[in-house]
Design a protein around this motif. Sequence first.
Motif, short mmCIF file in Angstrom:
data_model
loop_
_atom_site.label_atom_id
_atom_site.label_comp_id
_atom_site.label_asym_id
_atom_site.label_seq_id
_atom_site.Cartn_x
_atom_site.Cartn_y
_atom_site.Cartn_z
N ASP A 33 0.85 -1.20 0.00
CA ASP A 33 0.00 0.00 0.00
C ASP A 33 0.88 1.25 0.00
OD1 ASP A 33 -2.21 -1.59 -0.01
OD2 ASP A 33 -2.69 -1.32 2.12
N ALA A 34 1.92 1.20 0.81
CA ALA A 34 2.80 2.37 0.89
C ALA A 34 3.53 2.58 -0.43
CB ALA A 34 3.80 2.17 2.03
N ASN A 36 2.41 1.76 -3.36
CA ASN A 36 1.42 2.31 -4.29
C ASN A 36 1.23 3.81 -4.06
OD1 ASN A 36 0.89 0.06 -5.78
ND2 ASN A 36 -0.73 -0.67 -4.41
N ALA A 37 1.20 4.21 -2.81
CA ALA A 37 1.03 5.64 -2.50
C ALA A 37 2.20 6.45 -3.06
CB ALA A 37 0.91 5.84 -0.99
N ARG A 38 3.40 5.94 -2.86
CA ARG A 38 4.58 6.65 -3.39
C ARG A 38 4.52 6.71 -4.91
NH1 ARG A 38 7.12 3.47 0.79
NH2 ARG A 38 7.85 1.93 -0.72
N LEU A 41 2.09 9.31 -6.13
CA LEU A 41 2.59 10.67 -5.97
C LEU A 41 3.65 11.00 -7.03
CD1 LEU A 41 2.67 10.73 -2.08
CD2 LEU A 41 1.09 11.98 -3.59
#
Lengths: 64, 535
Positions: A33-34, A36-38, A41
Motif C-alpha cells: 500500500d505504501a 502504491n502511494a509513493r 505521488l
Amino acid sequence: MNSLNTKANIKSPDEFYAELLAVHEGLSKAESDALNARLILLLANHIGDRQVLSEALQAARRKD
Amino acid sequence: MSKIFEVPLYPYQRSPDQDARAPVRHKVVVVGAGPVGLALAVDLAMQDVPVVVVDENDKVSWGSRAICFAKRPLEILDRLGCGDPMVDKGVVWNLGKVFFDKRQVFDFNLLTEQGHKRPAFINLQQYYLEQYLVDRVRELQAEGKPIELRGGSKVLDVSQDESGAELTIDTPDGPYRISAEWVVACDGAASPIRTLLGLEFTGRVFEDNFLIADVVMEADFPTERWFWFDPPFNRGQSALLHKQPDNVWRIDFQLGWDIDREKELKPENIDRRLKAMLGDEISYQLEWSSIYTFQCRRMERFREGRVLFAGDSAHQVSPFGARGANSGLQDADNLAWKLRLIMDGKSPLTLLDSYDAERVHGADENILNSSRSTDFITPKSEISRIFRDAVLDLSERYEATRPMVNSGRLSVPCTYDGSPLNGPDCAAMPERTRPGSPMVDAPVPGGWLLDRLGSAFHLLTIDAEAPDTVSVDGVACQRLALSTSDDHDGYLRQRYLGNAAAGVYLVRPDQHVAARWDHYDAAAVKAALGKAMGR
Ligand SMILES: Cc1cc2nc3c(=O)[nH]c(=O)nc-3n(C[C@H](O)[C@H](O)[C@H](O)COP(=O)(O)OP(=O)(O)OC[C@H]3O[C@@H](n4cnc5c(N)ncnc54)[C@H](O)[C@@H]3O)c2cc1C
C-alpha cells in the motif's frame, strides 16, 4: 486544455504489468500500500496538469 | 459408430527388425506419434530421409488436448500437405468476450490482417490433426517415401555413442533393439527418454487446478471465445467457453489449489457446474473431463549427443495462449531440414546447435507469455489480485487497461534474432521480415507466397535480377522471382520492401528469412547461404 487520456497508451503492456507486480514481490500488504502511494505521488508529479489529475481521481473513484 | 479416438490407426505389426540377429541400423528414429513426432516424420520423409516412428500406443491422443491452432503452424502443415483438411474442418473465430463478475467488460476482435492464405486461428480437436498426419503418412507410403509407423512399440531403454543411439523397444511379441544415426524424442511431457538419460526438466508449477470438460451439445452460442473472471457461477475463479467442430465445446473451470479431485470429477458435480454456467435447460454429452495442473518448464538443452528433443518432451507451457502443440510443430519445422543437410553430408553437426539456440529462444518466449497469462488468471498475492481486478474494472469503461487483460496471448511465432544462421539485414526494409523472422504470407500471381516456397532454400527476388539458381557445394537455392507490378494490393511492398526499391531475400527451408539485401550480390548471397547451412 488537456484531458485524461483513457486510450491504450503503454507499449508492451504485458511487460509493464509484469514489472508492476514484480516491484511488489515479497512485500507485506502494508508495504505494498505504501509503495502504491509513493508511486501515485511520483506519477502525479510527472503529469503535473491539475485538470488531468482531477479527472484521473474521479475516474478511479467511480465504481458501479 | 466408434469415435475417432477409439479406432486403432496403426496397430502393432511384427517388423523384420525383430528377427534380425544384430540391431538394424536406421537413419532417424522418432519416438512418439503425437502431433510433433508425426509432423517431423512427414517432413523428413518428404525430403527423402528414411524415418521410423515408434509409439507405445496405436491411436490418436486421449482426453482433452489442444484445440487452438495458430496461423504459423497451419502454414507449416500446408508445407507438409495437411493444411487443407485442418482448415476445412476447423472452426474459424475472431471475436472474444471478457466477463468480470456479472457483466461483460469488453469484447475484442482479433482483427485478422488481410492478405494471408490462413486465418489467425482455428479451433480443432488435436485428434483430428493427428489423424490427418497419419493419413499423410499413408499417402507418402503409397508414393514410396521411406516412412514407417510402428504402433504398440514402447521404448524401454536408450543408449548412445558418438555415431548413433540404440533403443530397446517392447512389443506384444517381446522386446527387440534397433539403432539409429539420430533419435528424436517426441515422447511428450513425461518423456521416458529424457528420464532414461537423466536429464533435467525444471521450471514452475502453478498451484492451481483446472477442470476441463469437452461436451457435445446443440447450443446456439456464437462462435466466440468467452472468458470469465470471478463469475457468480465460479466465485473467485475463472472459466472459459470455446467452440470446436462437431458441436463440441471446450469448457474450463478454474478450481483453485486445495480441492478434492475425485469429488470434482463426479458427473453430478460437473453437471451442477455446467448448469450453473450455461443454464438448467442445456442438454449435453460429456466427451472428456479431467483435472489438470499446469506447469511451465523446459530442458536446459534440446540436444544430447545423438538424441534430440522436440515438442512437449523439451518444453511444457500452461495452455493459456495455445502454445504447446503450436510451438512443437515449429520445433519439427526447424529440425527436419537441418537433419537432412547433416545426413547428406552438406552441413557440420554444429548446425544442430542452431536448433537448440533457436528453439530454446522460442520456448523461453512461450514460457514467458504463458506464465504471465497464468499469473493474471491466478493472481499470486493479495496485491496482484487487487491490480488484476482494477484492470478489469477500468476496462469496462476505458480502453486504457484493456491491453493488460490477459486471459492468454495467442501464439505467434518467434523471430530468431541473433541466430548463428542469420546473415546481413537491410535497414530500409520492414522490421517484421528481418533475418530470423518467419516469412509473412502474401498474395502472389496464381496463389500465395508461402505455397511457392517448398522445403528448400529459396532466393526471393522482388524487382531484382538474379540467376535462377545459386549453389554452395551442391546445395541449390532456387530463385523465386516476383514483381511489384503484380502486387496490386501492395502487400509485397508493405511486407518485404518498405523503403527499399527492390529486394533479395534468402529464405531457409523452414521459411524463415536468413538474410536480405536490396540488390543481388553473388558473393554475399553465397556467403549467407553457407552461413545458413551452418558452415
Ligand atoms: C487441456 C489442454 C489444452 C491444450 N490446448 C492447446 C492448444 O489449444 N493449442 C496448443 O498448441 N497446444 C495445446 N495443448 C498442448 C498440446 O496438447 C501438447 O503440446 C501436444 O500434445 C504436444 O505434442 P507432442 O507430440 O510433443 O507430445 P504428445 O502429444 O504428448 O505425444 C507423445 C507421444 O509419445 C508416445 N510415447 C510416450 N512414451 C513413449 C515410449 N516410452 N515409447 C513409445 N512412445 C511413447 C505417446 O504414446 C504419445 O503418442 C493443450 C494441452 C492440454 C493438456
